[in-house]
Design an enzyme around this catalytic site. Structure first.
Site, PDB file in Angstrom:
ATOM      1  N   GLY A  19      86.091   3.850  84.624  1.00 19.02           N
ATOM      2  CA  GLY A  19      84.989   3.812  85.574  1.00 19.02           C
ATOM      3  C   GLY A  19      84.393   5.163  85.894  1.00 19.02           C
ATOM      4  N   GLN A  20      84.883   6.229  85.250  1.00 20.53           N
ATOM      5  CA  GLN A  20      84.339   7.546  85.565  1.00 20.53           C
ATOM      6  C   GLN A  20      82.881   7.629  85.149  1.00 20.53           C
ATOM      7  OE1 GLN A  20      87.226   9.656  83.333  1.00 20.53           O
ATOM      8  NE2 GLN A  20      88.351  10.324  85.135  1.00 20.53           N
ATOM      9  N   THR A  21      82.143   8.463  85.869  1.00 19.56           N
ATOM     10  CA  THR A  21      80.704   8.582  85.607  1.00 19.56           C
ATOM     11  C   THR A  21      80.433   8.835  84.125  1.00 19.56           C
ATOM     12  OG1 THR A  21      80.862   9.885  87.614  1.00 19.56           O
ATOM     13  CG2 THR A  21      78.660   9.521  86.692  1.00 19.56           C
TER      14      THR A  21
END
Lengths: 184, 945
Positions: free
Chosen positions: A71-73
């Site tokens: 889910g990291q940018t």
């Protein structure tokens, strides 16, 4: 002969077919924990996922192929590479992270606009209910503008991956919807 | 490279065409995205994809990325073979596709809890997809994998760490302890004997469990982590070699260890006392590779070894030269050959083995055996004065060679011819038989290449053999040869040489007759060469001969060919006007310099306004040319194989570059010395202050290092002498190796201990960034040698002064605040050798006797244990050329005479005859120096030995 009969039978009930499910959400929402809670039944210690985890599990005679994407940018842009053929989306929200609710909302709606996901069912987990000051499912639903969604089966379930609460309820609902759709 | 040419080159490429790239690409996308996945089909497709990639078919970035993402979807399938192929393909695609980080989590999971079958693949792939930001996440994984009980997993983790060094040295450094543990551990695969049958059924020969390859990999990694820390490296070496039978089981690892020992020795020869016992213990090892490597390393330091230690090496080589494996025999004989370059007498003991090897079925081995034996014969001849039958040996060997010559191919013949030439040059007393052998060979059939090499060898002998009798013998043989020679080029060359050498012999008329025959019988090219040759006889012999030749030349005026007529007319004209200089040249231009000047001149049209100035080109006398050629010859023959240890400096490119230029300097130093001088002169003339000094007389040939090569600053210096204007310019080359500092206002403070050297000016350096090299010039006026009581020797104390400024961030911003600092470097000495260049002459004694200004003295040569060391030292300090093979020292003698000849910068000759004697580990030298320039002898003796 017997084999081909059972083949037809199975196909009818969708047993042999793998059902592809994506778990998405912002970083730190608890996606990986949910995946392994579902697969192993225990809580594993996780590190931020660089990339994805994929596991196959049997659930009520169904073969589920669950993809947990990081889910990291930096990784969000690649979600779309894995949209194809997806039967259901599990969107996980950290109910305590009030500040980033709008980011989560934005990501959710951008994703749902994708052509490839028009047929997919959406299950939202309002996760981390074990934490104090967590927003309730209704509150989360409101912030995420879920009511605005048209032409899509969706549901929101309050959950706690650590305690294992809400997960099976949510998944049961998702399976029902998917089975219905496939029988149609 | 196109696929087509790639396929041609690849001997192992399978037959059949490659599958179509685009259709494979389409099929891959289709299958990999399917649900459920068909593992078998996907495996086949991946194999096809790999075949395309391995055959050089690269996918462009976008397609590669698409492929990568669809392959990443195969991680959902549990099939082990499929997973292995996924890893292989991902590893290949990692180079071309974007966003490869997406598979990181999946790979890490496999490394943690995946199946043993594909764990090694996963680890290797991981090292390809990590970058500096994600590598720290893998630290724990690598640690665990390195200490894994399975040797294959351990190996792959070690290699992956090795590959990660350039991007994440700090992380890999933290793996040191695990790596050390692994070197000394014992890992088997499969872990025990009972499981063996599960894996390999009954066929248990050649099991992977016996390789212990992980030790090799671990050693390679640990070396890179520790190579800058000598103490740690020594500790590693001693701990690994304590009981060499048990700790290192892999012979490649042992070989690597020996190479690391070699590198330590290369830096510091003094370590030999500590390291010799270790190396000698490897001389008896169960693997012949290890034994060879140990021999090779020890031979590199043979000058440091005692005799009995040396015999041990020879013993090992003797044993290895008779093993059944051809490669081993070849390696052994090569090493023996290498010893023979320096110490032919030491391998006399193996001469019987060597003679057996002449009959070896492998021609490379037999040829090497012959060339080696030729060298030992030279050594025998030195003792032959005391009655040993060296002569018989030579005959026997030549007989053997003659019989062999019929069987071997020309390439080998040429090698042998070179060896014979070398022997004859180094030990002139042996020439007769060897010349005869060469002549016989010349008469046999052969191609141009073979004949050229024989004639070339004879020419060299002609030039450098001192004996007049030898010259005539060779010349006569050549005359006979051209009577029946089918190669025009060779005939022309021989005619030229006859013209050079013939007039100086006792009976020129003999040669004239042969040359005249050419004039009658041969084609135009040869005829014109013959005309030139004859004219040389005419001008030098004079008298009746001259008149006769004039008649012959007049006849040529009627020749049918223009060129012949022209040359004859010219020659007759010069003869009549007695223009000797135009026919016979004593000097010639430095051709290298001339070529460069001309190219420069022609490259810019603006130059054409001014006439080309030929006076700028240095003129070389015949004598100087001969010294250069001799030096070149000897250098080439002495070092046929210039072995450079390939040093894979990861992420240390700068260092590598330095190294390669250094080795380049070594290999052709003699050839390029003049060119380099020219280069310096050009460089210096661009600086106005120095340009005033006029012509550069001499520069020191190799830079002298005033610091260790791994210091914060590396400084070397070149001395430039301007004798005519009485100046010395010191060129300090300073390299800043500090990665985070910028140096400004750099200057060198030089203090001389000789008052006659007066500093005139310093040209400082403004700024020096990290890894940059800059130059500071310091100029002195120097005393004149002709004055009494003046001293031209001097020592300079050097200090580098600078302002240091730190680089504060990654963009290279420099802190505006700096502090000034000084850095003491080594002293620089002016030695007698700075004023001398080596000179060749075939007759040392006559030159020596004619020189005035004799000085004698007896001194002890400091820091030299053996005569051989002393000879090397004197040779380099004095920068003179050893003559009559006097630089060859037989290792068991206690007395030696060294004859050196040189030319000083004032144009005079200087010769020294030095008697050396060794007593009780000290070398005493009795100098007898004679020079044309007065006082020079005194300075040579005053030089510090």
């Amino acid at each position: 002969m017997g084999q081909s009969f059972s083949g037809i039978f199975n196909r009818l009930w969708g047993v042999n077919k793998e059902i592809r499910i994506l778990i998405l959400g912002l970083d730190g929402a608890g996606k990986t924990t949910i995946l392994y809670r579902l697969q192993l039944g225990t809580v594993v210690t996780t590190k931020p996922t660089i990339g994805f985890n994929v596991e196959t599990l049997k659930y009520n005679n169904l073969t589920l192929n669950i993809w947990d994407l990081g889910g990291q940018t930096s990784i969000r842009p690649y979600w779309r590479c894995y949209y194809n053929n997806t039967a259901g989306i599990i969107f996980v929200v950290d109910s305590t992270d009030r500040e980033r609710m709008d980011v989560a909302c934005q990501e959710l709606h951008t994703m749902l606009k994708e052509e490839e996901l028009q047929e997919s069912a959406l299950l939202v987990f309002a996760n981390k209910q074990d934490q104090p000051k967590a927003m309730t499912a209704a509150e989360v639903s409101k912030v995420l503008d879920l009511t605005e969604l048209k032409d899509r089966s969706w549901s929101i379930v309050a959950s706690s991956a650590i305690k294992g609460e809400g997960l099976t309820e949510g998944l049961d609902w998702l399976m029902d919807v998917i089975k219905d759709e496939q029988l149609q | 490279m196109s696929t087509l040419s790639y396929k041609k080159l690849d001997a192992y490429s399978t037959s059949g065409d490659l599958p179509d790239k685009m259709s494979v690409f389409q099929k891959c996308l289709q299958e990999f995205n399917a649900s459920p996945i068909n593992a078998k089909k996907c495996r086949q497709l991946l194999a096809m994809l790999l075949r395309l990639i391995y055959n050089g078919q690269a996918f462009p970035s976008q397609e590669s990325t698409t492929l990568f993402f669809s392959i990443s979807k195969l991680f959902q399938h549990k099939d082990e073979s499929l997973r292995q192929l996924v890893y292989l393909t991902t590893k290949e695609l990692a180079a071309t596709s974007q966003d490869i980080l997406m598979v990181t989590a999946s790979i890490m999971k496999d490394i943690q809890q995946g199946d043993m079958i594909y764990k090694p693949n996963a680890i290797r792939t991981l090292s390809k997809i990590l970058d500096a930001t994600t590598v720290s996440a893998s630290e724990r994984l690598l640690k665990n994998a390195i200490v894994d009980k399975n040797p294959i997993i351990s190996s792959s983790a070690l290699i992956s760490s090795y590959h990660l060094l350039p991007i994440a040295k700090d992380v890999v450094k933290r793996l040191t302890n695990e790596t050390l543990e692994t070197i000394q551990s014992t890992k088997y695969f499969p872990p025990n004997q009972y499981q063996l049958h599960d894996y390999y059924a009954t066929n248990n020969t050649n099991l992977p469990s016996t390789s212990f390859m992980y030790q090799y990999h671990a050693l390679g990694l640990i070396y890179h982590l520790r190579k800058h820390d000598k103490m740690a490296l020594m500790k590693l070496i001693t701990s690994l070699s304590e009981n060499n039978s048990s700790s290192l089981k892999n012979s490649l690892a042992v070989i690597q260890l020996i190479r690391y020992i070699n590198r330590i020795l290369a830096d510091d020869e003094g370590m030999i006392n500590v390291l010799y016992p270790i190396l000698s213990s490897f001389l008896k090892h169960k693997s012949d590779m290890v034994e060879l490597e140990a021999c090779k390393t020890l031979i590199g330091y043979q000058h440091l070894l005692k005799d009995d230690q040396f015999m041990q090496i020879i013993g090992t080589l003797q044993k290895l030269s008779s093993v059944p494996r051809t490669a081993t025999r070849f390696a052994a004989i090569r090493l023996i050959n290498r010893i023979a370059f320096k110490h032919p007498e030491k391998i006399m003991v193996v001469s019987t083995e060597l003679e057996d090897l002449i009959e070896d079925s492998n021609r490379s081995i037999s040829t090497l055996a012959i060339t080696t034996l030729l060298k030992t014969m030279g050594a025998g001849s030195i003792e032959s004065s005391s009655g040993v039958d060296g002569g018989e040996n030579v005959d026997r060997l030549i007989a053997k060679m003659t019989s062999l010559m019929d069987e071997i191919t020309e390439d080998f013949k040429i090698v042998i011819i070179e060896a014979i030439e070398n022997l004859a040059l180094k030990f002139p007393s042996k020439y007769k038989r060897l010349v005869k052998f060469l002549n016989d060979l010349l008469r046999d059939d052969g191609t141009l290449e073979l004949k050229t090499s024989i004639v070339g060898a004879l020419f060299d002998l002609l030039k450098f053999l001192p004996d007049a009798e030898a010259k005539e013998l060779i010349l006569m043989n050549m005359c006979e040869f051209i009577e029946d020679c089918e190669f025009t080029e060779l005939t022309v060359r021989i005619l030229f040489t006859l013209g050079e050498e013939g007039p100086l012999t006792s009976k020129p008329s003999y040669y004239i007759r042969h040359i005249y025959n050419r004039l009658v019988l041969e084609n135009a090219i040869i005829r014109s060469a013959a005309v030139v040759s004859l004219s040389k006889f005419a001008i030098q012999c004079g008298g009746e001969v001259s008149d006769n030749i004039r008649i012959l030349l007049t006849r040529c005026l009627n020749d049918s060919d223009d060129e012949v007529r022209d040359r004859a007319a010219l020659a007759v004209k010069f003869l009549d006007s007695k223009q000797k200089k135009l026919l016979v040249a004593d000097t010639q231009f430095d051709l290298g310099a001339l070529e460069r000047k001309l190219t420069n001149y022609l490259n810019d049209e603006a130059n054409f306004n001014v006439q080309f100035d030929i006076s700028e080109i240095p003129i070389i006398t015949k004598e100087e040319l001969k010294s250069l050629e001799y030096q070149k010859k000897i250098n080439r023959l002495d070092q046929p194989v210039h072995e450079t240890v390939s040093d894979e400096e990861i992420g240390d490119n700068n260092n590598k570059k330095n190294k390669s230029t250094e080795s380049g300097e070594n290999s052709d130093s003699a050839t390029n010395e003049l060119l380099k001088q020219q280069e310096y002169a050009n460089e210096l003339s661009t600086i106005p202050e120095i340009a005033e000094y006029g012509i550069l007389t001499k520069s020191s040939s190799t830079p002298i290092y005033l610091t260790e090569k791994e210091n914060e600053f590396v400084v070397n210096v070149v001395k430039h002498w301007f004798i005519d204007s009485g100046k010395l310019v010191l060129q300090y080359n300073i390299t800043n190796t500090l990665p985070r500092s910028v140096l400004e206002d750099i200057t060198v403070i030089v203090q001389s201990d000789n008052e006659s050297y007066v500093e005139e000016f310093v040209i400082p350096l403004d700024k020096l960034g990290p890894d940059q090299t800059g130059t500071v010039y310091v100029s002195f006026s120097i005393p004149s040698i002709t004055e009494e009581d003046s001293d031209i020797l001097c020592a300079f104390g050097n200090t580098v002064a600078y302002t240091n400024k730190d680089i504060v961030d990654d963009d290279g911003t420099v802190d505006s605040e700096g502090w000034s600092d000084e850095y003491q470097i080594d002293d620089l000495e002016v030695e007698a050798g700075d004023f001398i260049t080596p000179l060749y002459n075939s007759n040392f004694t006559s030159v020596f006797d004619q020189l005035p200004n004799a000085v004698t003295s007896v001194v002890a040569v400091s820091n030299c244990r053996t005569i051989e060391n002393a000879v090397t030292k004197l040779k380099t300090i004095l920068n003179m050329m050893p003559l009559d093979g006097s630089d060859f020292v037989s290792s068991d003698t206690k007395n030696h005479q060294l004859r050196l000849l040189g030319k000083d910068t004032w144009g005079g000759k200087v010769a020294s005859q030095i008697r050396l004697a060794e007593t009780g580990g000290k070398v005493v030298a009795k100098f007898e120096v004679r020079s044309e320039t007065s006082n020079l002898g005194t300075y040579i003796l005053n030089g510090s030995f």
